[in-house]
Structures are given as C-alpha cells and as structure tokens.
Design a protein around this motif. Structure first.
Motif, PDB file in Angstrom:
ATOM      1  N   SER A 115      53.122   9.844  53.225  1.00 34.30           N
ATOM      2  CA  SER A 115      52.443  10.506  52.261  1.00 34.30           C
ATOM      3  C   SER A 115      51.912   9.883  51.436  1.00 34.30           C
ATOM      4  CB  SER A 115      53.751  10.696  50.919  1.00 34.30           C
ATOM      5  OG  SER A 115      54.121   9.499  50.636  1.00 34.30           O
ATOM      6  N   GLU A 116      51.210   8.866  51.511  1.00 35.40           N
ATOM      7  CA  GLU A 116      50.154   8.125  51.497  1.00 35.40           C
ATOM      8  C   GLU A 116      48.848   8.484  51.508  1.00 35.40           C
ATOM      9  OE1 GLU A 116      52.405   4.548  48.249  1.00 35.40           O
ATOM     10  OE2 GLU A 116      51.952   4.200  50.375  1.00 35.40           O
ATOM     11  N   GLY A 117      48.958   8.235  53.394  1.00 38.23           N
ATOM     12  CA  GLY A 117      48.364   8.147  54.124  1.00 38.23           C
ATOM     13  C   GLY A 117      47.461   9.156  54.308  1.00 38.23           C
ATOM     14  N   PRO A 118      46.393   9.331  54.768  1.00 39.91           N
ATOM     15  CA  PRO A 118      45.191  10.855  54.582  1.00 39.91           C
ATOM     16  C   PRO A 118      45.867  11.526  56.183  1.00 39.91           C
ATOM     17  CG  PRO A 118      44.288   8.560  55.457  1.00 39.91           C
ATOM     18  CD  PRO A 118      45.168   7.939  54.394  1.00 39.91           C
ATOM     19  N   ALA A 119      45.834  12.505  55.867  1.00 39.26           N
ATOM     20  CA  ALA A 119      46.399  13.600  56.755  1.00 39.26           C
ATOM     21  C   ALA A 119      45.548  12.851  58.273  1.00 39.26           C
ATOM     22  CB  ALA A 119      46.127  14.731  56.237  1.00 39.26           C
ATOM     23  N   TRP A 120      44.676  12.981  57.928  1.00 38.41           N
ATOM     24  CA  TRP A 120      43.763  12.976  60.206  1.00 38.41           C
ATOM     25  C   TRP A 120      43.931  11.469  60.148  1.00 38.41           C
ATOM     26  CZ3 TRP A 120      41.363   8.380  60.017  1.00 38.41           C
ATOM     27  CH2 TRP A 120      41.171   7.654  58.427  1.00 38.41           C
ATOM     28  N   SER A 121      44.746  10.445  59.320  1.00 34.02           N
ATOM     29  CA  SER A 121      45.517   9.048  60.041  1.00 34.02           C
ATOM     30  C   SER A 121      46.607   9.228  60.786  1.00 34.02           C
ATOM     31  CB  SER A 121      45.302   7.898  59.151  1.00 34.02           C
ATOM     32  OG  SER A 121      45.926   8.112  57.992  1.00 34.02           O
ATOM     33  N   LEU A 122      47.601  10.345  60.352  1.00 32.94           N
ATOM     34  CA  LEU A 122      48.841  10.391  60.557  1.00 32.94           C
ATOM     35  C   LEU A 122      49.423  10.068  62.172  1.00 32.94           C
ATOM     36  CD1 LEU A 122      50.143  12.791  58.321  1.00 32.94           C
ATOM     37  CD2 LEU A 122      50.223  10.207  58.188  1.00 32.94           C
ATOM     38  N   PRO A 123      47.965  10.896  63.125  1.00 34.60           N
ATOM     39  CA  PRO A 123      48.126  11.462  64.343  1.00 34.60           C
ATOM     40  C   PRO A 123      48.587   9.895  64.904  1.00 34.60           C
ATOM     41  CG  PRO A 123      46.802  13.161  63.470  1.00 34.60           C
ATOM     42  CD  PRO A 123      46.930  12.580  62.331  1.00 34.60           C
ATOM     43  N   MET A 124      48.122   8.767  64.210  1.00 34.53           N
ATOM     44  CA  MET A 124      47.719   7.507  64.886  1.00 34.53           C
ATOM     45  C   MET A 124      49.041   6.514  64.934  1.00 34.53           C
ATOM     46  SD  MET A 124      45.204   7.499  66.331  1.00 34.53           S
ATOM     47  CE  MET A 124      45.031   5.598  67.167  1.00 34.53           C
TER      48      MET A 124
ATOM     49  N   PHE B 299      52.059   4.373  62.721  1.00 32.14           N
ATOM     50  CA  PHE B 299      51.664   3.225  61.518  1.00 32.14           C
ATOM     51  C   PHE B 299      52.165   1.800  61.998  1.00 32.14           C
ATOM     52  CE2 PHE B 299      53.470   7.436  60.436  1.00 32.14           C
ATOM     53  CZ  PHE B 299      53.107   7.937  58.865  1.00 32.14           C
ATOM     54  N   ALA B 300      51.586   0.995  61.223  1.00 28.09           N
ATOM     55  CA  ALA B 300      51.871  -0.333  61.393  1.00 28.09           C
ATOM     56  C   ALA B 300      53.259  -0.663  62.269  1.00 28.09           C
ATOM     57  CB  ALA B 300      52.361  -1.689  60.312  1.00 28.09           C
ATOM     58  N   GLN B 301      54.399   0.103  62.123  1.00 30.06           N
ATOM     59  CA  GLN B 301      55.644   0.347  62.665  1.00 30.06           C
ATOM     60  C   GLN B 301      55.448  -0.195  64.259  1.00 30.06           C
ATOM     61  OE1 GLN B 301      55.721   1.382  60.027  1.00 30.06           O
ATOM     62  NE2 GLN B 301      57.331   3.187  60.068  1.00 30.06           N
ATOM     63  N   ASN B 302      54.153   0.917  64.567  1.00 31.97           N
ATOM     64  CA  ASN B 302      54.326   1.465  65.836  1.00 31.97           C
ATOM     65  C   ASN B 302      53.600   0.714  67.186  1.00 31.97           C
ATOM     66  OD1 ASN B 302      54.001   4.203  64.703  1.00 31.97           O
ATOM     67  ND2 ASN B 302      55.857   4.271  65.637  1.00 31.97           N
ATOM     68  N   TYR B 303      53.132  -0.084  66.111  1.00 31.91           N
ATOM     69  CA  TYR B 303      51.473  -1.094  66.512  1.00 31.91           C
ATOM     70  C   TYR B 303      52.410  -2.840  67.213  1.00 31.91           C
ATOM     71  CZ  TYR B 303      47.850   3.328  66.416  1.00 31.91           C
ATOM     72  OH  TYR B 303      48.122   3.376  66.906  1.00 31.91           O
ATOM     73  N   GLY B 304      53.582  -3.498  65.991  1.00 33.35           N
ATOM     74  CA  GLY B 304      53.845  -4.443  66.295  1.00 33.35           C
ATOM     75  C   GLY B 304      54.357  -4.945  67.019  1.00 33.35           C
TER      76      GLY B 304
ATOM     77  N   SER C 124      47.378   2.483  58.142  1.00 30.24           N
ATOM     78  CA  SER C 124      48.656   2.389  58.784  1.00 30.24           C
ATOM     79  C   SER C 124      49.760   1.380  58.177  1.00 30.24           C
ATOM     80  CB  SER C 124      48.502   1.034  60.215  1.00 30.24           C
ATOM     81  OG  SER C 124      48.622  -0.189  59.584  1.00 30.24           O
ATOM     82  N   TYR C 125      50.009   0.725  56.993  1.00 34.12           N
ATOM     83  CA  TYR C 125      50.956   0.018  56.223  1.00 34.12           C
ATOM     84  C   TYR C 125      50.862   1.641  54.812  1.00 34.12           C
ATOM     85  CZ  TYR C 125      49.238  -3.831  58.489  1.00 34.12           C
ATOM     86  OH  TYR C 125      48.391  -4.754  59.683  1.00 34.12           O
ATOM     87  N   PHE C 126      50.508   2.373  54.845  1.00 37.83           N
ATOM     88  CA  PHE C 126      50.866   3.393  54.135  1.00 37.83           C
ATOM     89  C   PHE C 126      51.879   4.532  54.597  1.00 37.83           C
ATOM     90  CE2 PHE C 126      46.142   4.632  52.296  1.00 37.83           C
ATOM     91  CZ  PHE C 126      46.008   3.020  52.110  1.00 37.83           C
ATOM     92  N   THR C 127      52.430   4.629  53.299  1.00 42.31           N
ATOM     93  CA  THR C 127      54.019   5.750  53.538  1.00 42.31           C
ATOM     94  C   THR C 127      53.195   7.195  54.632  1.00 42.31           C
ATOM     95  OG1 THR C 127      54.149   6.539  51.852  1.00 42.31           O
ATOM     96  CG2 THR C 127      55.069   4.709  52.385  1.00 42.31           C
TER      97      THR C 127
END
Length: 240
Positions: free
Chosen positions: A189-198, A200-205, A184-187
C-alpha cells in the motif's frame, strides 16, 4: 554526495558511530575502523575532503568485465578510505542473471573479486564492501531476469568468493552488501504503483550471504535546482 547515508544504520556490528552532529561539525573524520564514524560519499566528493572531512568509505561503480585497478583507485585506498564497490550487470546490454548462474562469466567475476580482496590487503584495509547489481529492483533491470534469478546469480557469485576464500569469515576482506531501491522496503500500500511488479525486499534476499542490507533512496525534492527539467516538489517520490 549523500549516497553513503543509506548504509550507515545497516552496518552494525561492523562499525560504531559518533553522533551525527559531531560528524557534521568535525573538520576531519578518520578512516573507518571499528571505533570511528563511517562517513563517505561518491568519487566526485574525494577532491572536497579538505572541506568536508576524510571519507572513510568511497562509493565505486564497475561493470562486469572491468578491472578493479588504476592510479586513481590506488590514491583513494592509500589514503585510508575503504570502498563500497558495485559490480553491475549493465541493464541495457548485460548478460542475463541465468547466464551468470550458469557460470559463463566466472572468470571475469572471480578475477574482480580477487582484485578487490588483494587491494584491501595491499592497503591494510580490514574490510572492503562488495555489492552485486545494486538496485536490482529497478524496472530497468527487469530484462536481466526475475528476482529469483537475481538471487541465484548473487549466490553463485558469493560461492565463487567462498571457494577462493575471499570472504571476511574465511580470512578474506570482502563483506557483502545487498543494495535495493528504497521502494522494496515499503508495504504494497505504501509503494508507488510502478514499482510493485518488481517485488519487495524479501524477493531479493539471498540469505546468509548478506552482511549489509541497504537502501538507495531517491527523491527529486532533494535536488538543489528547481529549474532542473525533472524537478518535482519536496516529498513527491519519483523513484530512481
């Protein structure tokens, strides 16, 4: 064993730390206070304290509806260790975040939070850490609701604690930890593709109701046995 490492750098200003090599070479690490190194691990490491040193903080996991009590817990807290305690909404059969926000589980959650605070008082612990739904950005938690619904549920639970004056800034002992998988703290471009639909950190803060921001890191390359069926070479991130 090293699951506690994620929290160390995020807990300032609550704690100050000794150099890492001093901790590694010490035979005894005192309980976590404002002047001590924070050294900890999960419950299975507790029996090994004579070899690794005292655990200033112990990682504990509970599901919604469970009680924060028992002789094993009492022994840990009596020793001077505090806890980083997760209360999780089971991803397979738990209620939705929306139902938590609607107040349907207030009784169970309030009871757990009171038990948490009272345990800290009983064992003279100035701080006990609480996390709701650690790793909320894990794909297995998607069925519980969206990131925005997680935030609403988190804030609802925080408000329950505030109403009961259990939070540290109200005279209570509870500090709040937001624990996400490290992706969640990756950009993007850095995150694995499977994680992108979940997201990023700012969405959970949740905002001001967070005292500790932490990451759970997972890498199969850290596993000690290359014969393990799901082993992958070092450096290949495989998520949770």
């Amino acid at each position: 064993i090293l699951v506690m490492a994620f929290a160390i750098s995020a807990m300032v200003p609550f704690l100050s730390f000794a150099p890492a090599d001093a901790v590694a070479n010490s035979t005894t690490v005192t309980a976590a206070t404002s002047q001590d190194a924070l050294f900890g691990g999960t419950i299975p490491l507790v029996p090994a304290q004579s070899r690794v040193g005292h655990l200033g903080i112990v990682r504990m996991y509970y599901n919604l509806g469970e009680q924060f009590r028992g002789p094993a817990l009492d022994a840990i807290l009596h020793s001077g260790s505090t806890g980083l305690v997760s209360l999780d909404d089971p991803s397979k059969n738990g209620p939705s975040y929306a139902s938590i926000t609607a107040g349907r589980y207030d009784k169970e959650i309030r009871s757990f939070l009171i038990q948490l605070d009272q345990a800290a008082v009983t064992y003279h612990l100035p701080t006990i850490y609480f996390a709701f739904e650690h790793e909320a950005n894990s794909p297995s938690h998607a069925r519980l609701g969206t990131p925005a619904q997680f935030v609403a549920a988190y804030n609802h639970i925080h408000a329950l604690a505030a109403a009961a004056k259990l939070n540290w800034n109200q005279g209570g002992r509870i500090h709040w930890a937001l624990i996400l998988e490290h992706m969640s703290y990756f950009t993007k471009s850095e995150g694995p593709a499977w994680s992108l639909p979940m997201g990023f950190a700012q969405n959970y803060g949740p905002g001001s109701g967070v005292d500790v921001v932490a990451a759970d890191g997972h890498n199969a390359g850290e596993r000690h046995d290359a014969r393990e069926p799901h082993f992958t070479p070092p450096g290949r991130d495989v998520g949770a």
